[in-house]
Design an enzyme around this catalytic site. Structure first.
Site, PDB file in Angstrom:
ATOM      1  N   GLU A  62      39.381  -2.626  28.831  1.00  0.00           N
ATOM      2  CA  GLU A  62      38.484  -1.929  29.767  1.00  0.00           C
ATOM      3  C   GLU A  62      38.309  -0.469  29.373  1.00  0.00           C
ATOM      4  O   GLU A  62      37.203   0.071  29.365  1.00  0.00           O
ATOM      5  CB  GLU A  62      39.045  -1.995  31.192  1.00  0.00           C
ATOM      6  CG  GLU A  62      39.130  -3.388  31.771  1.00  0.00           C
ATOM      7  CD  GLU A  62      40.466  -4.073  31.492  1.00  0.00           C
ATOM      8  OE1 GLU A  62      41.042  -3.861  30.399  1.00  0.00           O
ATOM      9  OE2 GLU A  62      40.925  -4.822  32.361  1.00  0.00           O
ATOM     10  N   CYS A  96      44.485  -3.334  34.800  1.00  0.00           N
ATOM     11  CA  CYS A  96      45.708  -2.611  35.157  1.00  0.00           C
ATOM     12  C   CYS A  96      45.352  -1.346  35.950  1.00  0.00           C
ATOM     13  O   CYS A  96      44.189  -0.920  36.004  1.00  0.00           O
ATOM     14  CB  CYS A  96      46.505  -2.258  33.908  1.00  0.00           C
ATOM     15  SG  CYS A  96      45.869  -0.810  33.036  1.00  0.00           S
ATOM     16  N   CYS A  99      43.482   1.508  34.048  1.00  0.00           N
ATOM     17  CA  CYS A  99      42.048   1.247  33.834  1.00  0.00           C
ATOM     18  C   CYS A  99      41.272   1.409  35.131  1.00  0.00           C
ATOM     19  O   CYS A  99      40.149   1.924  35.135  1.00  0.00           O
ATOM     20  CB  CYS A  99      41.838  -0.146  33.251  1.00  0.00           C
ATOM     21  SG  CYS A  99      42.426  -0.266  31.544  1.00  0.00           S
TER      22      CYS A  99
HETATM   23  N1  THU Z   1      45.371  -5.817  28.916  1.00  0.00           N
HETATM   24  C1  THU Z   1      44.061  -5.451  28.903  1.00  0.00           C
HETATM   25  O1  THU Z   1      43.474  -5.194  27.843  1.00  0.00           O
HETATM   26  N2  THU Z   1      43.401  -5.385  30.072  1.00  0.00           N
HETATM   27  C2  THU Z   1      43.915  -5.786  31.266  1.00  0.00           C
HETATM   28  O2  THU Z   1      43.182  -5.846  32.224  1.00  0.00           O
HETATM   29  C3  THU Z   1      45.336  -6.117  31.379  1.00  0.00           C
HETATM   30  C4  THU Z   1      46.113  -6.090  30.120  1.00  0.00           C
HETATM   31  C5  THU Z   1      46.051  -6.000  27.636  1.00  0.00           C
HETATM   32  C6  THU Z   1      47.101  -5.019  27.289  1.00  0.00           C
HETATM   33  C7  THU Z   1      47.946  -5.829  26.311  1.00  0.00           C
HETATM   34  O3  THU Z   1      47.340  -5.781  25.036  1.00  0.00           O
HETATM   35  C8  THU Z   1      47.827  -7.252  26.806  1.00  0.00           C
HETATM   36  O4  THU Z   1      46.683  -7.272  27.646  1.00  0.00           O
HETATM   37  C9  THU Z   1      49.030  -7.756  27.575  1.00  0.00           C
HETATM   38  O5  THU Z   1      49.380  -6.905  28.587  1.00  0.00           O
END
Ligand code: THU
Length: 144
Positions: A62, A96, A99
């Site tokens: 994101e 998360c 983000c």
């Molecule tokens: N991650 C994201 O890219 N976006 C989200 O909404 C949640 C988590 C990624 C971070 C990491 O590379 C992987 O997902 C596991 O946490």
């Protein structure tokens, strides 16, 4: 400036998030995420999660999508879509906290957020939320 985003724009946004997910660099978690934002002029910016051997340096899909847009001169996004593999025990994956906070910088609290779950067979489930559903009591920039 275009205020309300069309269903057609949202469909294109969802497709962009789904398409970019394959480029996710996630050799540690093996959890691929794709995201896309659309600017008021209709331009779409897509990003994936990018991990690192030093785990804490990982950046989510994101933020990478938003920052790609910002690097191109955009400071406002009308909607965001995020696509993940199905999350065990959950209906969909959600952004998360970091983000969500960054989204409040560049998006209206009523902006649509599409949460897309894509299984291995390619079938998808799309949930539509608003940014304010994801981040109640946000810490906003002055004047927002
Ligand atoms: N991650 C994201 O890219 N976006 C989200 O909404 C949640 C988590 C990624 C971070 C990491 O590379 C992987 O997902 C596991 O946490």
């Amino acid at each position: 400036m275009k205020k309300k985003i069309s269903e057609k724009d949202l469909r294109a946004l969802a497709e962009a998030a789904i398409a970019v997910k394959k480029n996710s660099y996630s050799p540690y978690s093996h959890f691929k995420v794709g995201a896309a934002v659309v600017a008021p002029d209709g331009q779409i910016y897509a990003g994936t999660n990018i991990e690192n051997a030093s785990y804490g340096l990982t950046v989510c899909a994101e933020r990478n999508a938003m920052f790609r847009g910002v690097c191109e001169g955009q400071h406002e996004f009308a909607a965001l879509a995020v696509c993940t593999d199905p999350v065990e025990g959950e209906a969909f994956g959600t952004p998360c906290g970091a983000c969500r906070q960054v989204m409040t910088e560049f998006m209206d609290l009523n902006a649509p957020i599409l949460l897309i779950s894509l299984n291995k067979k390619g079938s998808r489930k799309i949930y539509k939320k608003k940014l304010k559903d994801l981040i109640p009591f946000p810490f906003l920039k002055p004047g927002k």
